[in-house]
Design an enzyme around this catalytic site. Structure first.
Site, mmCIF file in Angstrom:
data_model
loop_
_atom_site.group_PDB
_atom_site.id
_atom_site.type_symbol
_atom_site.label_atom_id
_atom_site.label_comp_id
_atom_site.label_asym_id
_atom_site.label_seq_id
_atom_site.Cartn_x
_atom_site.Cartn_y
_atom_site.Cartn_z
ATOM 1 C CB CYS A 1 -10.730 2.476 2.655
ATOM 2 S SG CYS A 1 -10.086 1.439 3.971
ATOM 3 C CB CYS B 1 -12.307 4.635 10.194
ATOM 4 S SG CYS B 1 -11.305 3.139 10.004
ATOM 5 C CB CYS C 1 -11.758 7.613 7.414
ATOM 6 S SG CYS C 1 -10.519 7.632 6.101
ATOM 7 C CB CYS D 1 4.458 9.749 6.014
ATOM 8 S SG CYS D 1 5.469 10.306 7.365
ATOM 9 C CB CYS E 1 6.869 7.110 7.778
ATOM 10 S SG CYS E 1 5.418 6.735 8.792
ATOM 11 C CB CYS F 1 4.427 6.362 13.622
ATOM 12 S SG CYS F 1 3.448 7.866 13.463
ATOM 13 N NE ARG G 1 4.413 13.590 12.541
ATOM 14 C CZ ARG G 1 4.624 12.267 12.493
ATOM 15 N NH1 ARG G 1 3.621 11.444 12.421
ATOM 16 N NH2 ARG G 1 5.853 11.794 12.501
HETATM 17 N N1 SAM Z 1 -5.744 2.902 6.073
HETATM 18 C C1 SAM Z 1 -4.679 2.980 6.981
HETATM 19 C C2 SAM Z 1 -5.121 2.888 8.418
HETATM 20 O O1 SAM Z 1 -6.242 3.236 8.739
HETATM 21 O O2 SAM Z 1 -4.301 2.470 9.239
HETATM 22 C C3 SAM Z 1 -3.796 4.187 6.804
HETATM 23 C C4 SAM Z 1 -4.379 5.552 6.531
HETATM 24 S S1 SAM Z 1 -5.439 6.258 7.754
HETATM 25 C C5 SAM Z 1 -6.121 7.614 6.883
HETATM 26 C C6 SAM Z 1 -4.326 6.919 8.963
HETATM 27 C C7 SAM Z 1 -4.896 7.677 10.139
HETATM 28 O O3 SAM Z 1 -5.348 8.945 9.747
HETATM 29 C C8 SAM Z 1 -6.099 7.099 10.864
HETATM 30 O O4 SAM Z 1 -5.769 6.078 11.733
HETATM 31 C C9 SAM Z 1 -6.612 8.303 11.622
HETATM 32 O O5 SAM Z 1 -6.039 8.373 12.902
HETATM 33 C C10 SAM Z 1 -6.167 9.486 10.769
HETATM 34 N N2 SAM Z 1 -7.321 10.158 10.156
HETATM 35 C C11 SAM Z 1 -8.061 9.732 9.127
HETATM 36 N N3 SAM Z 1 -9.065 10.596 8.846
HETATM 37 C C12 SAM Z 1 -8.948 11.607 9.736
HETATM 38 C C13 SAM Z 1 -9.697 12.791 9.977
HETATM 39 N N4 SAM Z 1 -10.772 13.099 9.261
HETATM 40 N N5 SAM Z 1 -9.300 13.602 10.956
HETATM 41 C C14 SAM Z 1 -8.208 13.300 11.706
HETATM 42 N N6 SAM Z 1 -7.475 12.191 11.533
HETATM 43 C C15 SAM Z 1 -7.831 11.345 10.567
HETATM 44 FE FE1 SF4 Z 2 -9.625 2.970 5.556
HETATM 45 FE FE2 SF4 Z 2 -9.716 5.459 6.395
HETATM 46 FE FE3 SF4 Z 2 -10.082 3.496 8.114
HETATM 47 FE FE4 SF4 Z 2 -7.622 3.886 7.047
HETATM 48 S S1 SF4 Z 2 -8.727 5.278 8.403
HETATM 49 S S2 SF4 Z 2 -8.718 1.956 7.306
HETATM 50 S S3 SF4 Z 2 -8.223 4.610 5.024
HETATM 51 S S4 SF4 Z 2 -11.416 3.986 6.390
#
Ligand code: SAM
Ligand code: SF4
Ligand code: DTB
Length: 352
Positions: free
Chosen positions: A59, A63, A66, A103, A134, A194, A266
């Site tokens: 990606c 973030c 992530c 989802c 979802c 959500c 949730r």
């Molecule tokens: N890429 C898309 C986005 O960011 O909207 C969808 C997938 S993203 C993994 C969805 C959510 O997962 C993120 O917004 C975050 O809140 C949660 N998430 C991701 N990594 C995480 C982690 N290590 N611990 C807890 N929540 C996490």
């Molecule tokens: Fe990409 Fe992870 Fe951020 Fe979603 S949360 S936009 S998968 S880096």
């Protein structure tokens, strides 16, 4: 919804009021949350969703929490978009093991035009199985949101993650406004929202307050509010950090329950690191939805058997279609208790 219920669904929370909710003695907060919960839901029912990563890793976003960002070396095996048939097989298996919502998540900044056809077929296919659908695919424009809604997508997940102020410490490649604009496109297209956040990223209580105020002060509350406990993943910038006091996590769930009493809250990522007692406290604080199945997107989650065992021990039933509401008589008594608990909270705060 009755007029008295509608009165409890507020959109004008100020910082001090939410601070007062957080500052209550723990038992008072849990009592207030449980009372609100019972007004809108059967307190012994929990909704179960299953999560599938339909496109993993690589990606472009940054973030910091992530494992799927291409900026961090987390050793994750990347996968291109799964075939529609494969997704439908996974959905069928999820349905058989009791999930009512499926989802699908993709590690995208936003879906590309070339991906939309596949994604829409996934929505139609899962919907045809009689499950709620979802997706979480990153940012959406209004046209994309409408296409998804027209294909039958019930919910779109897009988290605010944290407060407006703390957000830029966590993500720099898209703004808080971008996130809000996706949520408003989702709402305008007629889908359910959500949206929630993560606890444990080094944020302060004021940031948890900021996040919950953003969500609860929306014109319509998100129907589903995921509260994730950060899963620390090796290689991400948040791999190391101070762990949150578990009671502060439970407090966040309780305050979310009080502020958005008719929404499903949730207990989302992080359950693998929580013992049974901690999860039970989260249910007591008003969490009434979980991700079910041994994997979240890329990290482990408790197995379905383990969850069902805990449900059995606690007398919790998985939600079937619509959570049952309490009777009219119970409602009157509960309304009075909610008002009383609320007054006590303010009295407590004022007297400090
Ligand atoms: N890429 C898309 C986005 O960011 O909207 C969808 C997938 S993203 C993994 C969805 C959510 O997962 C993120 O917004 C975050 O809140 C949660 N998430 C991701 N990594 C995480 C982690 N290590 N611990 C807890 N929540 C996490
Ligand atoms: Fe990409 Fe992870 Fe951020 Fe979603 S949360 S936009 S998968 S880096
Ligand atoms: C949400 O709030 N939590 C889920 C879902 N929405 C998509 C994702 C949690 C991801 C946890 C880290 C992982 O498994 O990659």
């Amino acid at each position: 919804m009755t007029a008295s219920e509608a009165k409890l669904i507020r959109h004008d929370w100020n910082h001090e009021e939410v601070q007062a909710l957080f500052s209550q003695p723990f038992n008072d907060l849990i009592f207030q949350a449980q009372t609100s919960h019972r007004l809108f839901f059967d307190a012994n029912t929990v909704q179960v969703s299953t999560l599938l990563s339909i496109k993993t890793g690589a990606c472009p976003e940054d973030c910091k929490y992530c494992p799927q960002s291409n900026r961090y070396d987390t050793g994750l095996e990347k996968e291109t978009l799964l075939a529609v048939q494969k997704v439908l097989e996974e959905a069928e298996a999820a349905k058989e093991s009791g999930a009512t919502r499926f989802c699908m998540g993709a590690a995208w900044r936003s879906p590309k035009a070339r991906d939309m056809g596949y994604v829409l077929d996934m929505v139609r296919g899962v919907k045809d199985m009689g499950m709620e659908t979802c997706m979480t695919l990153g940012m959406l424009g209004s046209e994309q949101a409408q296409q998804l809604a027209d294909a039958g997508l019930d919910y779109y997940n897009h988290n605010l993650d944290t407060s407006r102020e703390y957000y830029c410490d966590i993500i720099t490649t898209r703004s808080y406004e971008d996130r809000l604009s996706t949520l408003s496109n989702v709402r305008a297209a007629g889908m359910k929202v959500c949206s929630g956040g993560i606890v444990g990223m080094g944020e302060k209580e004021k940031d948890r307050i900021g996040l919950l105020r953003e969500l609860a002060n929306m014109e319509v509350h998100p129907e589903s509010v995921p509260i994730n406990m950060l899963v620390r993943v090796e290689g991400t910038p948040l791999e190391v950090g101070e762990d949150v006091d578990p009671f502060d996590f439970i407090r966040t769930i309780a305050v979310a329950r009080i502020m958005m009493p008719a929404s499903h809250v949730r207990l989302s990522a992080g359950r693998e690191d929580m013992n049974d007692q901690m999860q039970s406290l989260a249910y007591l604080a008003g969490a009434n939805s979980i991700f079910y199945g041994e994997k979240l997107l890329t990290t482990p989650n408790p197995t379905a058997n383990k969850d069902m065992e805990l449900f059995d021990r606690l007398g919790i039933k998985p939600e079937k279609y619509q959570a049952q509401r309490c009777s009219e008589k119970d409602e009157q008594v509960l309304m009075e208790q909610v008002e009383e608990a609320r007054n006590d909270a303010f009295f407590y705060d004022a007297s400090r």
